[in-house]
Scaffold this active site. Structure first.
Site, PDB file in Angstrom:
ATOM      1  N   CYS A  34       1.530  -1.484  16.195  1.00  0.00           N
ATOM      2  CA  CYS A  34       1.480  -1.178  14.524  1.00  0.00           C
ATOM      3  C   CYS A  34       1.292  -2.843  14.172  1.00  0.00           C
ATOM      4  CB  CYS A  34       2.856  -1.030  14.572  1.00  0.00           C
ATOM      5  SG  CYS A  34       3.065  -0.544  11.936  1.00  0.00           S
TER       6      CYS A  34
ATOM      7  N   SER B  15      11.748   7.339   7.605  1.00  0.00           N
ATOM      8  CA  SER B  15      11.302   6.891   9.277  1.00  0.00           C
ATOM      9  C   SER B  15      12.041   5.415   9.278  1.00  0.00           C
ATOM     10  CB  SER B  15       9.806   6.841   9.244  1.00  0.00           C
ATOM     11  OG  SER B  15       9.651   6.393  10.628  1.00  0.00           O
TER      12      SER B  15
ATOM     13  N   CYS C 236       6.554  -4.435  16.359  1.00  0.00           N
ATOM     14  CA  CYS C 236       6.130  -2.726  17.236  1.00  0.00           C
ATOM     15  C   CYS C 236       4.900  -3.318  18.066  1.00  0.00           C
ATOM     16  CB  CYS C 236       6.819  -1.522  16.980  1.00  0.00           C
ATOM     17  SG  CYS C 236       7.859  -1.464  15.920  1.00  0.00           S
TER      18      CYS C 236
ATOM     19  N   CYS D 284       3.126   8.560   0.748  1.00  0.00           N
ATOM     20  CA  CYS D 284       3.918   8.187   1.877  1.00  0.00           C
ATOM     21  C   CYS D 284       4.154   6.140   1.608  1.00  0.00           C
ATOM     22  CB  CYS D 284       2.957   7.377   3.485  1.00  0.00           C
ATOM     23  SG  CYS D 284       3.665   6.282   4.515  1.00  0.00           S
TER      24      CYS D 284
ATOM     25  N   GLU E 124       0.909  -1.072   0.044  1.00  0.00           N
ATOM     26  CA  GLU E 124      -0.510   0.370   0.147  1.00  0.00           C
ATOM     27  C   GLU E 124       0.256   1.693  -0.011  1.00  0.00           C
ATOM     28  OE1 GLU E 124      -4.538  -1.445   1.720  1.00  0.00           O
ATOM     29  OE2 GLU E 124      -2.543  -1.065   3.533  1.00  0.00           O
TER      30      GLU E 124
ATOM     31  N   CYS F  19      -0.945   5.985   9.791  1.00  0.00           N
ATOM     32  CA  CYS F  19       0.576   5.784  10.438  1.00  0.00           C
ATOM     33  C   CYS F  19      -0.294   3.936  12.017  1.00  0.00           C
ATOM     34  CB  CYS F  19       0.464   6.252  11.540  1.00  0.00           C
ATOM     35  SG  CYS F  19       1.483   8.475  10.821  1.00  0.00           S
TER      36      CYS F  19
ATOM     37  N   SER G 212      10.939   6.960  14.795  1.00  0.00           N
ATOM     38  CA  SER G 212      10.502   6.108  15.815  1.00  0.00           C
ATOM     39  C   SER G 212      10.673   6.149  17.318  1.00  0.00           C
ATOM     40  CB  SER G 212       9.626   5.501  15.237  1.00  0.00           C
ATOM     41  OG  SER G 212       9.012   5.567  13.867  1.00  0.00           O
ATOM     42  N   LEU G 213      10.476   7.123  18.134  1.00  0.00           N
ATOM     43  CA  LEU G 213      11.163   7.443  19.165  1.00  0.00           C
ATOM     44  C   LEU G 213      10.249   6.135  20.086  1.00  0.00           C
ATOM     45  CD1 LEU G 213      13.320   8.037  20.685  1.00  0.00           C
ATOM     46  CD2 LEU G 213      12.361   9.528  21.610  1.00  0.00           C
ATOM     47  N   ASN G 214       8.739   7.075  20.143  1.00  0.00           N
ATOM     48  CA  ASN G 214       7.225   6.378  20.849  1.00  0.00           C
ATOM     49  C   ASN G 214       8.145   6.110  22.525  1.00  0.00           C
ATOM     50  OD1 ASN G 214       6.636   6.873  18.242  1.00  0.00           O
ATOM     51  ND2 ASN G 214       6.945   4.279  18.567  1.00  0.00           N
TER      52      ASN G 214
ATOM     53  N   GLY H 267       7.027  -1.676   6.541  1.00  0.00           N
ATOM     54  CA  GLY H 267       8.271  -2.246   6.483  1.00  0.00           C
ATOM     55  C   GLY H 267       8.817  -1.016   7.061  1.00  0.00           C
ATOM     56  N   GLU H 268      10.576  -1.627   7.494  1.00  0.00           N
ATOM     57  CA  GLU H 268      10.749  -0.833   8.072  1.00  0.00           C
ATOM     58  C   GLU H 268      12.785  -0.738   6.954  1.00  0.00           C
ATOM     59  OE1 GLU H 268      12.622   0.803  10.699  1.00  0.00           O
ATOM     60  OE2 GLU H 268      14.444   1.362   9.695  1.00  0.00           O
TER      61      GLU H 268
ATOM     62  N   ASN I  81      -3.873   5.310  16.539  1.00  0.00           N
ATOM     63  CA  ASN I  81      -4.857   4.971  15.507  1.00  0.00           C
ATOM     64  C   ASN I  81      -4.398   3.641  16.054  1.00  0.00           C
ATOM     65  OD1 ASN I  81      -4.469   6.821  13.937  1.00  0.00           O
ATOM     66  ND2 ASN I  81      -3.127   6.760  12.738  1.00  0.00           N
TER      67      ASN I  81
ATOM     68  N   CYS J  78       6.481  -6.539   7.870  1.00  0.00           N
ATOM     69  CA  CYS J  78       7.737  -5.682   9.172  1.00  0.00           C
ATOM     70  C   CYS J  78       7.790  -6.741   9.426  1.00  0.00           C
ATOM     71  CB  CYS J  78       7.030  -4.793   9.479  1.00  0.00           C
ATOM     72  SG  CYS J  78       8.987  -3.887  10.177  1.00  0.00           S
TER      73      CYS J  78
HETATM   74  N1  SAH Z   1       9.203   1.277   9.984  1.00  0.00           N
HETATM   75  C1  SAH Z   1      10.046   2.808   9.833  1.00  0.00           C
HETATM   76  C2  SAH Z   1       8.828   3.535   8.826  1.00  0.00           C
HETATM   77  C3  SAH Z   1       7.005   2.804   9.465  1.00  0.00           C
HETATM   78  S1  SAH Z   1       6.036   3.020  10.785  1.00  0.00           S
HETATM   79  C4  SAH Z   1       9.499   3.545  11.719  1.00  0.00           C
HETATM   80  O1  SAH Z   1       8.957   2.587  12.484  1.00  0.00           O
HETATM   81  O2  SAH Z   1       9.444   4.388  11.701  1.00  0.00           O
HETATM   82  C5  SAH Z   1       5.726   4.662  10.488  1.00  0.00           C
HETATM   83  C6  SAH Z   1       4.998   5.553  11.524  1.00  0.00           C
HETATM   84  O3  SAH Z   1       4.117   5.013  12.439  1.00  0.00           O
HETATM   85  C7  SAH Z   1       6.202   5.429  13.172  1.00  0.00           C
HETATM   86  O4  SAH Z   1       6.414   6.458  13.891  1.00  0.00           O
HETATM   87  C8  SAH Z   1       5.510   4.707  14.047  1.00  0.00           C
HETATM   88  O5  SAH Z   1       5.624   4.871  14.786  1.00  0.00           O
HETATM   89  C9  SAH Z   1       4.077   4.759  13.655  1.00  0.00           C
HETATM   90  N2  SAH Z   1       3.206   4.139  13.963  1.00  0.00           N
HETATM   91  C10 SAH Z   1       3.308   2.399  14.586  1.00  0.00           C
HETATM   92  N3  SAH Z   1       2.019   2.620  14.593  1.00  0.00           N
HETATM   93  C11 SAH Z   1       1.089   3.436  14.229  1.00  0.00           C
HETATM   94  C12 SAH Z   1      -0.037   3.379  15.028  1.00  0.00           C
HETATM   95  N4  SAH Z   1      -0.828   2.322  15.707  1.00  0.00           N
HETATM   96  N5  SAH Z   1      -0.635   4.544  15.013  1.00  0.00           N
HETATM   97  C13 SAH Z   1       0.362   5.965  14.943  1.00  0.00           C
HETATM   98  N6  SAH Z   1       1.444   5.910  14.260  1.00  0.00           N
HETATM   99  C14 SAH Z   1       1.817   3.989  14.770  1.00  0.00           C
HETATM  100 FE1  SF4 Z   2       7.999  -1.991  11.069  1.00  0.00          FE
HETATM  101 FE2  SF4 Z   2       7.501   0.250  11.660  1.00  0.00          FE
HETATM  102 FE3  SF4 Z   2       5.863  -0.818  11.953  1.00  0.00          FE
HETATM  103 FE4  SF4 Z   2       7.307  -1.065  13.964  1.00  0.00          FE
HETATM  104  S1  SF4 Z   2       6.522   0.922  13.790  1.00  0.00           S
HETATM  105  S2  SF4 Z   2       6.203  -2.691  13.079  1.00  0.00           S
HETATM  106  S3  SF4 Z   2       9.197  -1.683  12.476  1.00  0.00           S
HETATM  107  S4  SF4 Z   2       6.625  -0.725   9.948  1.00  0.00           S
END
Ligand code: SAH
Ligand code: SF4
Length: 374
Positions: A152, A222, A149, A138, A125, A364, A245-247, A192-193, A321, A145
């Protein structure tokens, strides 16, 4: 000679002879198409070599690259600058692949989601986000992936495969073609990463910044934090924007929600960020998904200020989300606002990012191409 294989089984006699010829032709056709070269899969150097091999003058390589990456063509036949004879002979040895559009959805807020089919039946997608004079796409770098995480949806699914450089870049070419326009900004924030598919992503970045003429300043990669690759990225694809993506602000929480942190804990990750070369006035973006009761306290905000000390940066606060079966809740709006306030007081630029395209599962963390409903 391969033909011999068929001669024995077809035997003699007129009908059998005819059958044999048909089989041989079928085989040749199949073999020929198997051997035909996908011009979109070629790097600049490989295109030079291909053109030379075909006995064509060197300028043809540039011409082919121009038509593939700027001419929005779907086949060699459409390269009208080449003579009909040349197009025919090239089509005998080469072709130009295209992603197959399987679905296109538009959100109430104008965000569009594209589902593309790949040659092996997998799908990915891509999301297009119009915003004032910007058209940001995007894009995905992998099917699934492996980072796992917990917040996600993509990370909850089985990882399938890396995308090839041309499949990454082709998401942009395909969307340009479909909208008869031009995407202005690219974010590698889809499925994906990107740093786990390093070489293909770097090659795709070169194609976007090179023949596709997208300024590197308008491309953002990212990552979840593969620290050694962050530094390698600065050497192999300089000037591309970096987002992390610090989180989380403690290893304890980050270990739990982002397993990559066990390998590259916060200190190692932040060291890599500090060593990431930045041009004047450029900053690293830190993304922070706000998870209710997990990472959204005032103490977290204060720790974040300390973690980011000395790094030219901005923070994007992303409301979580949710998706079916997830274990987290969105932080209340007041908690997000308070968090932002503390960061601002600490002189950190912090924005609350509006999640776009939620109604079509394009926001996201909501991408799940190729994994069916449910
Ligand atoms: N794998 C890479 C790029 C894809 S994820 C990464 O992790 O950076 C893109 C962004 O979506 C990241 O910043 C991640 O923290 C965020 N993300 C993932 N799941 C999410 C969710 N359920 N709600 C909001 N943001 C989310
Ligand atoms: Fe992969 Fe990024 Fe989602 Fe983590 S946040 S599972 S690295 S796509």
């Amino acid at each position: 000679m391969q033909e011999g294989t068929f001669a024995g089984s077809a035997g003699r006699g007129r009908d059998k002879e005819t059958t044999r010829v048909v089989i041989i032709n079928d085989f040749r056709e199949k073999n020929r198409s198997m051997q035909r070269i996908n011009l979109k899969a070629l790097s600049k150097q490989e295109m030079d070599a291909f053109v030379k091999e075909q006995g064509l003058p060197a300028f043809r390589a540039k011409q082919l690259l121009h038509w593939i990456y700027e001419g929005r063509i779907g086949s060699i036949e459409e390269i009208t600058e080449l003579s009909k004879d040349l197009r025919r002979s090239l089509s005998g040895v080469a072709f130009i692949s295209s992603l197959r559009l399987l679905d296109r959805q538009t959100s109430a807020d104008g965000t569009e989601k594209f589902l593309f089919g790949l040659e092996d039946g997998e799908s990915i997608e891509s999301v297009l986000i119009p915003d004032k004079d910007r058209l940001t796409q995007c894009i995905s770098s992998q099917v699934g992936c492996a980072m796992g995480c917990l917040f996600c949806l993509t990370g909850k699914l089985k990882p399938k495969r890396n995308l090839r450089a041309y499949e990454i870049a082709d998401q942009v070419l395909s969307v340009n073609r479909l909208i008869q326009g031009r995407v202005t900004n690219i974010v590698l924030m889809g499925m994906g990463e990107p740093l786990a598919n390093f070489d293909e992503v770097v090659e795709a970045l070169w194609r976007m910044a090179g023949p596709m003429k997208i300024s590197k300043r308008k491309i953002t990669l990212s990552t979840s934090g593969i620290a050694p690759k962050i530094l390698e990225l600065s050497q192999k694809a300089p000037s591309v924007n970096l987002a992390i993506s610090l989180n989380a602000t403690t290893d304890e929480v980050r270990d739990r929600i982002m397993p990559i942190n066990k390998k590259y804990p916060l200190k190692v990750l932040m060291d890599a960020c500090r060593r990431f070369p930045l041009e004047p006035r450029r900053r690293i973006t830190f993304e922070y998904v706000m998870l209710g009761g997990v990472n959204d306290s005032a103490d977290d905000a204060k720790r974040l200020i300390k973690l980011l000390k000395g790094v030219p940066c901005k923070v994007n606060l992303i409301p979580f989300n949710p998706f079916a079966g997830c274990d987290f809740e969105r932080s209340p709006d007041e908690a997000v606002a308070r968090f932002q306030e503390i960061l601002l007081e600490g002189n950190i630029t912090a924005l609350i990012r509006k999640s776009k395209g939620q109604d079509i599962l394009a926001a996201c963390g909501q991408l799940k191409a190729g994994y069916g409903p449910g």
